[in-house]
Design a protein around this motif. Structure first.
Motif, PDB file in Angstrom:
ATOM      1  N   VAL A  44       1.999   5.842 -12.882  1.00 36.52           N
ATOM      2  CA  VAL A  44       0.812   6.261 -13.637  1.00 36.52           C
ATOM      3  C   VAL A  44       0.862   5.788 -15.081  1.00 36.52           C
ATOM      4  O   VAL A  44      -0.147   5.782 -15.779  1.00 36.52           O
ATOM      5  CB  VAL A  44       0.610   7.792 -13.595  1.00 36.52           C
ATOM      6  N   ALA A  45       2.040   5.389 -15.567  1.00 34.71           N
ATOM      7  CA  ALA A  45       2.227   4.898 -16.941  1.00 34.71           C
ATOM      8  C   ALA A  45       1.764   5.911 -17.983  1.00 34.71           C
ATOM      9  O   ALA A  45       0.798   5.683 -18.712  1.00 34.71           O
ATOM     10  CB  ALA A  45       1.517   3.564 -17.153  1.00 34.71           C
ATOM     11  N   PRO A  46       2.451   7.054 -18.109  1.00 29.56           N
ATOM     12  CA  PRO A  46       2.056   8.048 -19.113  1.00 29.56           C
ATOM     13  C   PRO A  46       2.329   7.538 -20.521  1.00 29.56           C
ATOM     14  O   PRO A  46       3.428   7.073 -20.821  1.00 29.56           O
ATOM     15  CB  PRO A  46       2.943   9.254 -18.783  1.00 29.56           C
ATOM     16  N   LEU A  47       1.327   7.635 -21.395  1.00 31.24           N
ATOM     17  CA  LEU A  47       1.489   7.170 -22.775  1.00 31.24           C
ATOM     18  C   LEU A  47       1.163   8.222 -23.814  1.00 31.24           C
ATOM     19  O   LEU A  47       1.414   8.015 -24.997  1.00 31.24           O
ATOM     20  CB  LEU A  47       0.614   5.929 -23.015  1.00 31.24           C
ATOM     21  N   GLY A  48       0.590   9.337 -23.403  1.00 33.76           N
ATOM     22  CA  GLY A  48       0.247  10.384 -24.359  1.00 33.76           C
ATOM     23  C   GLY A  48       0.590  11.752 -23.801  1.00 33.76           C
ATOM     24  O   GLY A  48       0.381  12.021 -22.612  1.00 33.76           O
ATOM     25  N   LEU A  49       1.130  12.617 -24.661  1.00 37.31           N
ATOM     26  CA  LEU A  49       1.504  13.984 -24.283  1.00 37.31           C
ATOM     27  C   LEU A  49       1.034  14.937 -25.363  1.00 37.31           C
ATOM     28  O   LEU A  49       1.209  14.670 -26.555  1.00 37.31           O
ATOM     29  CB  LEU A  49       3.024  14.090 -24.117  1.00 37.31           C
ATOM     30  N   HIS A  93      -2.077   5.861 -18.428  1.00 38.07           N
ATOM     31  CA  HIS A  93      -2.649   4.555 -18.757  1.00 38.07           C
ATOM     32  C   HIS A  93      -2.964   3.731 -17.516  1.00 38.07           C
ATOM     33  O   HIS A  93      -3.818   2.849 -17.563  1.00 38.07           O
ATOM     34  CB  HIS A  93      -1.667   3.801 -19.661  1.00 38.07           C
ATOM     35  N   GLY A  94      -2.283   3.987 -16.398  1.00 33.16           N
ATOM     36  CA  GLY A  94      -2.640   3.384 -15.132  1.00 33.16           C
ATOM     37  C   GLY A  94      -1.673   2.359 -14.588  1.00 33.16           C
ATOM     38  O   GLY A  94      -0.949   1.685 -15.321  1.00 33.16           O
ATOM     39  N   SER A  95      -1.655   2.255 -13.256  1.00 33.14           N
ATOM     40  CA  SER A  95      -0.701   1.423 -12.538  1.00 33.14           C
ATOM     41  C   SER A  95      -1.096  -0.047 -12.532  1.00 33.14           C
ATOM     42  O   SER A  95      -2.263  -0.394 -12.718  1.00 33.14           O
ATOM     43  CB  SER A  95      -0.577   1.920 -11.098  1.00 33.14           C
ATOM     44  N   TRP A  96      -0.118  -0.901 -12.264  1.00 33.16           N
ATOM     45  CA  TRP A  96      -0.368  -2.328 -12.059  1.00 33.16           C
ATOM     46  C   TRP A  96       0.301  -2.827 -10.774  1.00 33.16           C
ATOM     47  O   TRP A  96       0.007  -3.910 -10.298  1.00 33.16           O
ATOM     48  CB  TRP A  96       0.123  -3.161 -13.241  1.00 33.16           C
ATOM     49  N   ASP A  97       1.221  -2.027 -10.213  1.00 36.23           N
ATOM     50  CA  ASP A  97       1.936  -2.467  -9.003  1.00 36.23           C
ATOM     51  C   ASP A  97       1.879  -1.413  -7.908  1.00 36.23           C
ATOM     52  O   ASP A  97       2.856  -1.110  -7.240  1.00 36.23           O
ATOM     53  CB  ASP A  97       3.384  -2.845  -9.334  1.00 36.23           C
ATOM     54  N   ARG A  98       0.688  -0.853  -7.721  1.00 34.37           N
ATOM     55  CA  ARG A  98       0.489   0.130  -6.659  1.00 34.37           C
ATOM     56  C   ARG A  98      -0.927  -0.006  -6.120  1.00 34.37           C
ATOM     57  O   ARG A  98      -1.872  -0.233  -6.878  1.00 34.37           O
ATOM     58  CB  ARG A  98       0.683   1.562  -7.192  1.00 34.37           C
ATOM     59  N   GLY A 143      -3.173   6.833 -11.644  1.00 32.61           N
ATOM     60  CA  GLY A 143      -3.310   7.069 -13.080  1.00 32.61           C
ATOM     61  C   GLY A 143      -4.730   6.842 -13.539  1.00 32.61           C
ATOM     62  O   GLY A 143      -5.680   7.257 -12.881  1.00 32.61           O
ATOM     63  N   TYR A 144      -4.877   6.197 -14.699  1.00 31.68           N
ATOM     64  CA  TYR A 144      -6.188   5.942 -15.306  1.00 31.68           C
ATOM     65  C   TYR A 144      -6.972   7.251 -15.473  1.00 31.68           C
ATOM     66  O   TYR A 144      -8.139   7.344 -15.095  1.00 31.68           O
ATOM     67  CB  TYR A 144      -6.993   4.944 -14.462  1.00 31.68           C
ATOM     68  N   ARG A 145      -6.341   8.250 -16.069  1.00 30.08           N
ATOM     69  CA  ARG A 145      -7.000   9.539 -16.245  1.00 30.08           C
ATOM     70  C   ARG A 145      -6.215  10.387 -17.242  1.00 30.08           C
ATOM     71  O   ARG A 145      -5.091  10.060 -17.606  1.00 30.08           O
ATOM     72  CB  ARG A 145      -7.120  10.279 -14.915  1.00 30.08           C
ATOM     73  N   SER A 157       0.840  -1.192   0.000  1.00 30.44           N
ATOM     74  CA  SER A 157       0.000   0.000   0.000  1.00 30.44           C
ATOM     75  C   SER A 157       0.879   1.247   0.000  1.00 30.44           C
ATOM     76  O   SER A 157       1.874   1.326   0.730  1.00 30.44           O
ATOM     77  CB  SER A 157      -0.917   0.003   1.222  1.00 30.44           C
ATOM     78  N   ALA A 158       0.511   2.209  -0.833  1.00 30.56           N
ATOM     79  CA  ALA A 158       1.262   3.452  -0.901  1.00 30.56           C
ATOM     80  C   ALA A 158       1.126   4.216   0.413  1.00 30.56           C
ATOM     81  O   ALA A 158       0.065   4.230   1.036  1.00 30.56           O
ATOM     82  CB  ALA A 158       0.758   4.293  -2.056  1.00 30.56           C
ATOM     83  N   VAL A 159       2.196   4.834   0.834  1.00 33.23           N
ATOM     84  CA  VAL A 159       2.166   5.667   2.038  1.00 33.23           C
ATOM     85  C   VAL A 159       2.350   7.138   1.698  1.00 33.23           C
ATOM     86  O   VAL A 159       2.200   7.997   2.557  1.00 33.23           O
ATOM     87  CB  VAL A 159       3.237   5.214   3.051  1.00 33.23           C
ATOM     88  N   ILE A 160       2.674   7.404   0.451  1.00 32.49           N
ATOM     89  CA  ILE A 160       2.855   8.784  -0.016  1.00 32.49           C
ATOM     90  C   ILE A 160       1.749   9.095  -1.008  1.00 32.49           C
ATOM     91  O   ILE A 160       1.489   8.316  -1.930  1.00 32.49           O
ATOM     92  CB  ILE A 160       4.239   8.964  -0.675  1.00 32.49           C
ATOM     93  N   SER A 161       1.083  10.220  -0.856  1.00 29.49           N
ATOM     94  CA  SER A 161       0.012  10.586  -1.775  1.00 29.49           C
ATOM     95  C   SER A 161       0.600  10.994  -3.117  1.00 29.49           C
ATOM     96  O   SER A 161       1.733  11.503  -3.179  1.00 29.49           O
ATOM     97  CB  SER A 161      -0.812  11.740  -1.202  1.00 29.49           C
ATOM     98  N   PRO A 162      -0.139  10.786  -4.209  1.00 30.48           N
ATOM     99  CA  PRO A 162       0.371  11.208  -5.512  1.00 30.48           C
ATOM    100  C   PRO A 162       0.743  12.688  -5.557  1.00 30.48           C
ATOM    101  O   PRO A 162       1.717  13.060  -6.232  1.00 30.48           O
ATOM    102  CB  PRO A 162      -0.793  10.891  -6.450  1.00 30.48           C
ATOM    103  N   GLU A 163       0.006  13.534  -4.850  1.00 33.78           N
ATOM    104  CA  GLU A 163       0.286  14.976  -4.865  1.00 33.78           C
ATOM    105  C   GLU A 163       1.689  15.283  -4.347  1.00 33.78           C
ATOM    106  O   GLU A 163       2.311  16.261  -4.766  1.00 33.78           O
ATOM    107  CB  GLU A 163      -0.751  15.728  -4.040  1.00 33.78           C
ATOM    108  N   GLN A 164       2.188  14.451  -3.422  1.00 30.27           N
ATOM    109  CA  GLN A 164       3.536  14.658  -2.891  1.00 30.27           C
ATOM    110  C   GLN A 164       4.622  14.285  -3.889  1.00 30.27           C
ATOM    111  O   GLN A 164       5.797  14.596  -3.667  1.00 30.27           O
ATOM    112  CB  GLN A 164       3.719  13.851  -1.605  1.00 30.27           C
TER     113      GLN A 164
END
Length: 433
Positions: A334-339, A360-365, A370-372, A22-29
């Motif tokens: 977050v797996a970025p795939l488009g810019l 594109h979204g995470s698989w190990d978090r 992501g997913y947005r 489980s993540a202990v750090i928020s994405p915003e950080q």
């Protein structure tokens, strides 16, 4: 109901892998130039959390931020990955997935393949390009534009020449404005690294003068576990001459640069990069960065500057000392795939001059990340502030079902934002409300 042995094995591994991740750090950080970076962790089996790919149900669609609306442009596609708007307003949709040439030689690879299949991200690709044409009544015609490709990804138009980056080469075709199907057989401009294909996508961007093509080539491993020999001309941005096809390494140490764009204020090359896995839910942040000619960005020896990855042996402190710190962290996995740098004026003012990023979204978090589609503002050619969520709703609130996953981005002739969704097999259009 009787489960297959594969399903039972997958369920067991996912249950085991989900422990203590489980993540202990928020994405915003972890958004911005100075992300919080915890200590690395070690795992017998990399932890995983993956929603089940179910696709979009009738009348279901993503959610958008206030002041925006979203519509479906086309569905029933075969794993749409990249988009390109042509000068006449037609939109090209690249439909593809990996070639399946990477050998499965470890239990980890087997499990990763099963996980990918469950999410829908491993769906069959079309190995083709479809053309979408807007009509007067607001609908879009669909035409099969170019077939027989080999896991294509990047596509660019320079004059009347269309360039397509297959997984193993760059092809060029004569394009006649207005045609709905390419009749030219095409010819190869340049070869691209295509052994193993751990990362198969080849992002593509033309220089403003049309003399060069820039190609994002991902690594053949997470951290060189397949040996350094198979990383030749990989984890890099290549520069290809459009006249001769000759190429050189423009920048290196970029684990998987999946999106390339020119930043409009400075004119510099920018990229999104998928960083390494398997050292924790909060490591390593994927990032957005300017790309310097001759620059080295750390992979595999270090991450986010001089943070040493002690899994990589032998160590190379000389290389670590030269590693350039990325400009902007996007948060972990977050797996970025488009810019896309947005320079039109059809969307609300808050979305002008900055960059949209498809995650594109995470698989190990856990929880998922992501997913947005996110947006980051730019000032004087640099990103500022935190990412803003613009398009969401690709995954269920309980994180168990995946409806879609965003990849390529483009702007149509009206200034609306187009999104390729490879799990939902759909192209979406976001405009002002």
């Amino acid at each position: 109901m009787k489960l297959s042995s594969t399903a039972i094995a997958l369920s067991a591994v996912l249950a085991l892998a989900g422990c203590d991740n489980s993540a202990v750090i928020s994405p915003e950080q972890q958004m911005g130039p100075d992300p919080v970076l915890p200590a690395a962790q070690n795992f017998l089996m990399p932890p995983m959390q993956v929603p089940k790919g179910v696709g979009w149900q009738q009348n279901q669609m993503p959610k958008v931020a206030e002041g925006l609306k979203i519509d479906k442009v086309a569905d029933g596609l075969l794993h749409p990955r990249q988009l390109l708007t042509l000068p006449n307003g037609d939109v090209l949709v690249v439909e593809a997935n990996g070639p399946g040439t990477e050998a499965v030689s470890t239990p980890k690879q087997l499990i990763a393949g099963l996980v990918k299949g469950q999410s829908g991200k491993g769906g069959k690709g079309g190995n083709r390009i479809t053309l979408l044409r807007p009509t007067a009544d607001g609908s879009w015609e669909k035409h099969v534009f170019l077939e027989g490709l080999d896991s294509p990804f990047g596509v660019q138009l320079i004059g009347n020449t269309l360039y397509v980056a297959n997984t193993g080469n760059i092809m060029q075709y004569t394009y006649q404005p207005g045609e709905t199907r390419i009749s030219d057989a095409g010819k190869e401009l340049a070869d691209l690294p295509d052994t193993i294909n751990h990362h198969w996508t080849k992002a593509l961007l033309a220089s403003p003068d049309g003399k060069k093509l820039y190609v994002g080539v991902g690594s053949n491993s997470n951290i060189t576990e397949n040996g350094l020999a198979v990383e030749y001309r990989r984890a890099a941005v290549l520069e290809v001459d459009t006249t001769s096809g000759a190429s050189r390494v423009f920048a290196s140490g970029l684990r998987n640069p999946t999106g390339l764009q020119w930043e409009p204020h400075s004119g510099k090359l920018w990229a999104i990069v998928n960083e390494r896995d398997e050292i924790g839910a909060d490591l390593v942040p994927d990032y957005l960065t300017s790309v310097q000619d001759g620059g080295f960005y750390g992979w595999p020896y270090s991450y986010f500057g001089q943070h040493v990855d002690r899994r990589v042996q032998p160590a190379r402190p000389d290389r670590v000392a030269k590693a350039i710190k990325p400009d902007y962290a996007l948060s972990s996995h977050v797996a970025p795939l488009g810019l896309l740098f947005y320079t039109a004026n059809a969307l609300p003012a808050e979305y002008r001059g900055g960059a949209f990023v498809s995650e594109h979204g995470s698989w190990d978090r856990s929880p998922l990340n992501g997913y947005r589609i996110s947006y980051v503002a730019f000032e004087q050619g640099k990103p500022v502030g935190k990412l803003k969520a613009v398009v969401t709703g690709f995954v269920s609130d309980d994180e168990k079902e995946l409806y879609g996953a965003p990849v390529g981005l483009a702007v149509d002739k009206t200034g609306a934002l187009l999104i390729a969704d490879d799990v939902g097999n759909t192209v979406w259009r976001v405009s002002a409300k």
